[in-house]
Design a protein around this motif. Sequence first.
Motif, PDB file in Angstrom:
ATOM      1  N   ARG A   1     -52.590 -26.050  26.191  1.00  0.00           N
ATOM      2  CA  ARG A   1     -51.634 -24.941  26.342  1.00  0.00           C
ATOM      3  C   ARG A   1     -52.051 -23.725  25.535  1.00  0.00           C
ATOM      4  N   ALA A   2     -52.660 -23.940  24.361  1.00  0.00           N
ATOM      5  CA  ALA A   2     -53.140 -22.802  23.566  1.00  0.00           C
ATOM      6  C   ALA A   2     -54.248 -22.065  24.326  1.00  0.00           C
ATOM      7  N   TYR A   3     -55.112 -22.819  24.996  1.00  0.00           N
ATOM      8  CA  TYR A   3     -56.161 -22.191  25.806  1.00  0.00           C
ATOM      9  C   TYR A   3     -55.528 -21.414  26.958  1.00  0.00           C
ATOM     10  N   ASP A   4     -54.455 -21.970  27.521  1.00  0.00           N
ATOM     11  CA  ASP A   4     -53.735 -21.273  28.579  1.00  0.00           C
ATOM     12  C   ASP A   4     -53.185 -19.939  28.075  1.00  0.00           C
ATOM     13  N   VAL A   5     -52.698 -19.915  26.822  1.00  0.00           N
ATOM     14  CA  VAL A   5     -52.186 -18.668  26.239  1.00  0.00           C
ATOM     15  C   VAL A   5     -53.260 -17.593  26.238  1.00  0.00           C
ATOM     16  N   VAL A   6     -54.450 -17.943  25.723  1.00  0.00           N
ATOM     17  CA  VAL A   6     -55.495 -16.926  25.588  1.00  0.00           C
ATOM     18  C   VAL A   6     -56.122 -16.550  26.927  1.00  0.00           C
ATOM     19  N   LEU A   7     -55.834 -17.348  27.961  1.00  0.00           N
ATOM     20  CA  LEU A   7     -56.257 -16.973  29.319  1.00  0.00           C
ATOM     21  C   LEU A   7     -55.145 -16.237  30.070  1.00  0.00           C
TER      22      LEU A   7
ATOM     23  N   GLY B   1     -52.205 -17.291  30.741  1.00  0.00           N
ATOM     24  CA  GLY B   1     -51.495 -18.166  31.667  1.00  0.00           C
ATOM     25  C   GLY B   1     -50.011 -18.259  31.343  1.00  0.00           C
ATOM     26  N   LYS B   2     -49.305 -19.074  32.125  1.00  0.00           N
ATOM     27  CA  LYS B   2     -47.847 -19.205  31.977  1.00  0.00           C
ATOM     28  C   LYS B   2     -47.418 -20.626  31.623  1.00  0.00           C
ATOM     29  N   ASP B   3     -48.368 -21.540  31.528  1.00  0.00           N
ATOM     30  CA  ASP B   3     -48.036 -22.941  31.265  1.00  0.00           C
ATOM     31  C   ASP B   3     -48.152 -23.237  29.773  1.00  0.00           C
ATOM     32  N   ASN B   4     -47.350 -22.538  28.982  1.00  0.00           N
ATOM     33  CA  ASN B   4     -47.395 -22.709  27.535  1.00  0.00           C
ATOM     34  C   ASN B   4     -46.012 -22.448  26.959  1.00  0.00           C
ATOM     35  N   PHE B   5     -45.872 -22.769  25.666  1.00  0.00           N
ATOM     36  CA  PHE B   5     -44.564 -22.665  25.014  1.00  0.00           C
ATOM     37  C   PHE B   5     -44.681 -21.829  23.744  1.00  0.00           C
ATOM     38  N   GLU B   6     -43.533 -21.531  23.153  1.00  0.00           N
ATOM     39  CA  GLU B   6     -43.501 -20.668  21.977  1.00  0.00           C
ATOM     40  C   GLU B   6     -44.393 -21.195  20.861  1.00  0.00           C
ATOM     41  N   VAL B   7     -44.411 -22.510  20.668  1.00  0.00           N
ATOM     42  CA  VAL B   7     -45.227 -23.091  19.598  1.00  0.00           C
ATOM     43  C   VAL B   7     -46.712 -22.800  19.823  1.00  0.00           C
ATOM     44  N   ASP B   8     -47.132 -22.771  21.088  1.00  0.00           N
ATOM     45  CA  ASP B   8     -48.532 -22.468  21.406  1.00  0.00           C
ATOM     46  C   ASP B   8     -48.834 -20.992  21.171  1.00  0.00           C
ATOM     47  N   ARG B   9     -47.889 -20.141  21.549  1.00  0.00           N
ATOM     48  CA  ARG B   9     -48.084 -18.701  21.356  1.00  0.00           C
ATOM     49  C   ARG B   9     -48.085 -18.346  19.872  1.00  0.00           C
ATOM     50  N   ALA B  10     -47.266 -19.043  19.090  1.00  0.00           N
ATOM     51  CA  ALA B  10     -47.241 -18.801  17.643  1.00  0.00           C
ATOM     52  C   ALA B  10     -48.564 -19.209  17.002  1.00  0.00           C
ATOM     53  N   PHE B  11     -49.127 -20.315  17.472  1.00  0.00           N
ATOM     54  CA  PHE B  11     -50.436 -20.757  16.969  1.00  0.00           C
ATOM     55  C   PHE B  11     -51.504 -19.703  17.268  1.00  0.00           C
ATOM     56  N   VAL B  12     -51.537 -19.219  18.493  1.00  0.00           N
ATOM     57  CA  VAL B  12     -52.541 -18.221  18.869  1.00  0.00           C
ATOM     58  C   VAL B  12     -52.364 -16.945  18.049  1.00  0.00           C
ATOM     59  N   SER B  13     -51.111 -16.574  17.775  1.00  0.00           N
ATOM     60  CA  SER B  13     -50.887 -15.349  16.989  1.00  0.00           C
ATOM     61  C   SER B  13     -51.456 -15.485  15.582  1.00  0.00           C
ATOM     62  N   GLU B  14     -51.489 -16.704  15.048  1.00  0.00           N
ATOM     63  CA  GLU B  14     -52.106 -16.932  13.740  1.00  0.00           C
ATOM     64  C   GLU B  14     -53.629 -16.820  13.833  1.00  0.00           C
ATOM     65  N   ILE B  15     -54.214 -17.329  14.902  1.00  0.00           N
ATOM     66  CA  ILE B  15     -55.666 -17.241  15.092  1.00  0.00           C
ATOM     67  C   ILE B  15     -56.093 -15.780  15.254  1.00  0.00           C
ATOM     68  N   VAL B  16     -55.268 -15.004  15.948  1.00  0.00           N
ATOM     69  CA  VAL B  16     -55.577 -13.583  16.167  1.00  0.00           C
ATOM     70  C   VAL B  16     -55.719 -12.844  14.840  1.00  0.00           C
ATOM     71  N   LYS B  17     -54.980 -13.283  13.824  1.00  0.00           N
ATOM     72  CA  LYS B  17     -55.064 -12.632  12.513  1.00  0.00           C
ATOM     73  C   LYS B  17     -56.453 -12.783  11.905  1.00  0.00           C
ATOM     74  N   VAL B  18     -57.130 -13.863  12.240  1.00  0.00           N
ATOM     75  CA  VAL B  18     -58.470 -14.124  11.703  1.00  0.00           C
ATOM     76  C   VAL B  18     -59.548 -13.623  12.654  1.00  0.00           C
ATOM     77  N   VAL B  19     -59.362 -13.885  13.950  1.00  0.00           N
ATOM     78  CA  VAL B  19     -60.323 -13.462  14.978  1.00  0.00           C
ATOM     79  C   VAL B  19     -59.559 -12.646  16.027  1.00  0.00           C
ATOM     80  N   PRO B  20     -59.452 -11.327  15.820  1.00  0.00           N
ATOM     81  CA  PRO B  20     -58.706 -10.505  16.773  1.00  0.00           C
ATOM     82  C   PRO B  20     -59.228 -10.606  18.208  1.00  0.00           C
TER      83      PRO B  20
END
Length: 265
Positions: A19-25, A27-46
């Motif tokens: 689902r986290a991979y779906d977020v960065v692609l 996609g729509k098959d993901n949940f808030e917890v996945d989007r929150a995880f990606v937002s943390e990764i973006v802080k390190v690798v924009p």
Amino acid sequence: MAKEWAPQGIDVSKPSIARAYDVVLHGKDNFEVDRAFVSEIVKVVPEIYDVAAYNREILGRGVRFLTDQGIRQFLDLGSGLPTVQNTHHVAQEHAPESRVVYVDNDPIVLAHGRALLAENDRTTVVTADLRDPRSVLDDPEVRKFIDFDQPVAIMLVGILHHLHDEEDPQGIVDAYMSAVPSGSYLFVTHFCDSSQDARDAEKKYLALLGTGRFRTPEEITAYFDGFELLEPGVVALPLWRPEDAVPDELTVGHKLMFGGIARKH
């Protein structure tokens, strides 16, 4: 905030690799917890959304290359959610008779994948753990679609970095490649320990997702030992047989994942 709806058996309390991979692609098959995880990764690798695009692009280039070599069977391990221009789209566009098996241990992949692939009789989704090669290789659905007497593309695209060292990723690769005949191919992409930013991202992945090993180019290249590593070798994803111009100076994002393809003699 209302609790997000999820299919039965789907745990939305922690992020999922698929689902986290779906977020960065996007996609729509993901949940808030996945989007929150990606937002943390973006802080390190924009550039993490760009990295996902580079991985999707090399998947397309790699699958087209494999169909050009005559490959008509694809075992896509740790495939994630079937999305636009995934393995079956690319393979069957170039060789309509191609058969594709997606394997993932996330139940959401089966839930969404079965619906997406319902009208495609040359493609299937199997819920299994790629860390147990025997169970995957002996699965009746896999056996129905893949003839292991004929060449197969073993695809480990963006997944081996989610295996810890103690899970023996090299042994897992070897087990799959031992099951396929001469003329088969190994296709790997992998997070790379290519910069301090990459090392910082690894810490975030391990802390928040529990997986995500950023290995060196030499460690990634070792997966191909014993096989014919094809040009240009194991390289940053945009450099693998590019179809468009590549910048002279690569960014952190360009170098966050490395990949390659090898042939079994």
